[in-house]
Design a protein around this motif. Structure first.
Motif, PDB file in Angstrom:
ATOM      1  N   UNK A  70       5.762 -75.844  18.855  1.00  0.00           N
ATOM      2  CA  UNK A  70       6.414 -77.078  18.411  1.00  0.00           C
ATOM      3  C   UNK A  70       5.409 -78.163  18.041  1.00  0.00           C
ATOM      4  N   UNK A  71       4.121 -77.859  18.153  1.00  0.00           N
ATOM      5  CA  UNK A  71       3.082 -78.828  17.819  1.00  0.00           C
ATOM      6  C   UNK A  71       2.726 -79.774  18.946  1.00  0.00           C
ATOM      7  N   UNK A  72       3.213 -79.497  20.148  1.00  0.00           N
ATOM      8  CA  UNK A  72       2.933 -80.356  21.299  1.00  0.00           C
ATOM      9  C   UNK A  72       1.572 -79.986  21.895  1.00  0.00           C
ATOM     10  N   UNK A  73       0.760 -81.002  22.171  1.00  0.00           N
ATOM     11  CA  UNK A  73      -0.558 -80.776  22.753  1.00  0.00           C
ATOM     12  C   UNK A  73      -0.406 -80.136  24.134  1.00  0.00           C
ATOM     13  N   UNK A  74      -1.022 -78.984  24.309  1.00  0.00           N
ATOM     14  CA  UNK A  74      -0.926 -78.255  25.573  1.00  0.00           C
ATOM     15  C   UNK A  74      -2.254 -78.222  26.317  1.00  0.00           C
ATOM     16  N   UNK A  75      -3.366 -78.361  25.598  1.00  0.00           N
ATOM     17  CA  UNK A  75      -4.672 -78.299  26.246  1.00  0.00           C
ATOM     18  C   UNK A  75      -5.764 -78.798  25.330  1.00  0.00           C
ATOM     19  N   UNK A  76      -6.915 -79.092  25.934  1.00  0.00           N
ATOM     20  CA  UNK A  76      -8.063 -79.581  25.171  1.00  0.00           C
ATOM     21  C   UNK A  76      -9.352 -79.291  25.925  1.00  0.00           C
ATOM     22  N   UNK A 114     -14.618 -82.414  29.533  1.00  0.00           N
ATOM     23  CA  UNK A 114     -13.586 -81.821  30.373  1.00  0.00           C
ATOM     24  C   UNK A 114     -12.747 -80.773  29.628  1.00  0.00           C
ATOM     25  N   UNK A 115     -12.136 -79.919  30.409  1.00  0.00           N
ATOM     26  CA  UNK A 115     -11.130 -78.994  29.907  1.00  0.00           C
ATOM     27  C   UNK A 115      -9.854 -79.303  30.682  1.00  0.00           C
ATOM     28  N   UNK A 116      -8.765 -79.442  29.962  1.00  0.00           N
ATOM     29  CA  UNK A 116      -7.496 -79.798  30.612  1.00  0.00           C
ATOM     30  C   UNK A 116      -6.344 -79.033  29.982  1.00  0.00           C
ATOM     31  N   UNK A 117      -5.383 -78.708  30.823  1.00  0.00           N
ATOM     32  CA  UNK A 117      -4.145 -78.070  30.386  1.00  0.00           C
ATOM     33  C   UNK A 117      -2.993 -78.907  30.933  1.00  0.00           C
ATOM     34  N   UNK A 130      -1.055 -72.180  34.335  1.00  0.00           N
ATOM     35  CA  UNK A 130      -0.692 -70.849  34.802  1.00  0.00           C
ATOM     36  C   UNK A 130      -0.386 -69.870  33.684  1.00  0.00           C
ATOM     37  N   UNK A 131      -0.557 -70.301  32.435  1.00  0.00           N
ATOM     38  CA  UNK A 131      -0.283 -69.441  31.283  1.00  0.00           C
ATOM     39  C   UNK A 131      -1.554 -68.873  30.666  1.00  0.00           C
ATOM     40  N   UNK A 132      -2.716 -69.155  31.267  1.00  0.00           N
ATOM     41  CA  UNK A 132      -3.973 -68.644  30.737  1.00  0.00           C
ATOM     42  C   UNK A 132      -4.593 -69.501  29.646  1.00  0.00           C
ATOM     43  N   UNK A 133      -4.046 -70.681  29.423  1.00  0.00           N
ATOM     44  CA  UNK A 133      -4.540 -71.525  28.337  1.00  0.00           C
ATOM     45  C   UNK A 133      -5.938 -72.066  28.626  1.00  0.00           C
ATOM     46  N   UNK A 134      -6.213 -72.450  29.876  1.00  0.00           N
ATOM     47  CA  UNK A 134      -7.544 -72.933  30.222  1.00  0.00           C
ATOM     48  C   UNK A 134      -8.596 -71.873  29.941  1.00  0.00           C
ATOM     49  N   UNK A 135      -8.308 -70.642  30.351  1.00  0.00           N
ATOM     50  CA  UNK A 135      -9.226 -69.531  30.102  1.00  0.00           C
ATOM     51  C   UNK A 135      -9.408 -69.298  28.605  1.00  0.00           C
TER      52      UNK A 135
END
Length: 176
Positions: free
Chosen positions: A53-59, A77-80, A86-91
């Motif tokens: 949906x284009x929503x920022x989920x991580x950076x 920094x890395x942030x989710x 818990x969806x593996x996005x940080x990794x």
């Protein structure tokens, strides 16, 4: 499914809001932020993740640093977003940014973090590398993107000296 892309100027405040949400506004009091003052992140390694949906989920961002005359990247920094943890996005962000850094010719990356989490990405404790106080030396970790990239690298972690042409060329050479 997430779409990864380079952070743009238009993303800046949204990303800063995500960092504030995940780390609290006091995050800028950390010693690593002294290394970021007045230094721009490496644009090609400032990556955002948006959902369908284009929503920022991580950076994630990376910054140039100097360690005893050797150029390196400081990851973070890395942030989710809390709703996407818990969806593996940080990794995904970490692995993608390390691959991009290697492709750009960087040879070493460091961070301040939890060794049990970051070891799966190839990070190990750096002996002889000192972050500004008060940083726990057990949390100063490095990843060699090229074999032996950390061999002999010791000293204080500082901001690159952009007034020094040699330091500037080392940063431009991406720490090779």
């Amino acid at each position: 499914m997430f779409h990864l892309s380079r952070e743009t100027d238009n993303d800046y405040w949204e990303v800063e809001g995500l960092y504030d949400l995940c780390f609290a506004p006091g995050r800028e009091a950390l010693s690593s932020y002294r290394l970021r003052d007045g230094v721009s992140p490496v644009a090609d390694l400032s990556i955002i993740a948006r959902d369908a949906e284009g929503i920022l989920a991580g950076a994630i961002r990376h910054w140039p640093v100097d360690i005893g005359g050797a150029a390196a990247l400081l990851l973070g920094p890395v942030a989710v977003h809390p709703t996407r943890q818990g969806e593996g996005l940080g990794a995904l962000l970490i692995q993608d940014s390390l691959e991009r850094a290697a492709a750009l010719g960087w040879s070493r990356v460091m961070l301040v973090g939890d060794a049990p989490y970051y070891k799966r990405f190839g990070f190990v404790r750096l002996d002889g590398v000192q972050m500004p106080p008060p940083t726990n030396p057990d949390r100063v970790l490095g990843n060699a993107l090229l074999p032996g990239a950390w061999d002999g690298v010791k000293g204080n972690v500082t901001r690159p000296d952009f007034s020094d042409p040699d330091a500037l060329s080392q940063t431009a050479a991406r720490g090779a």
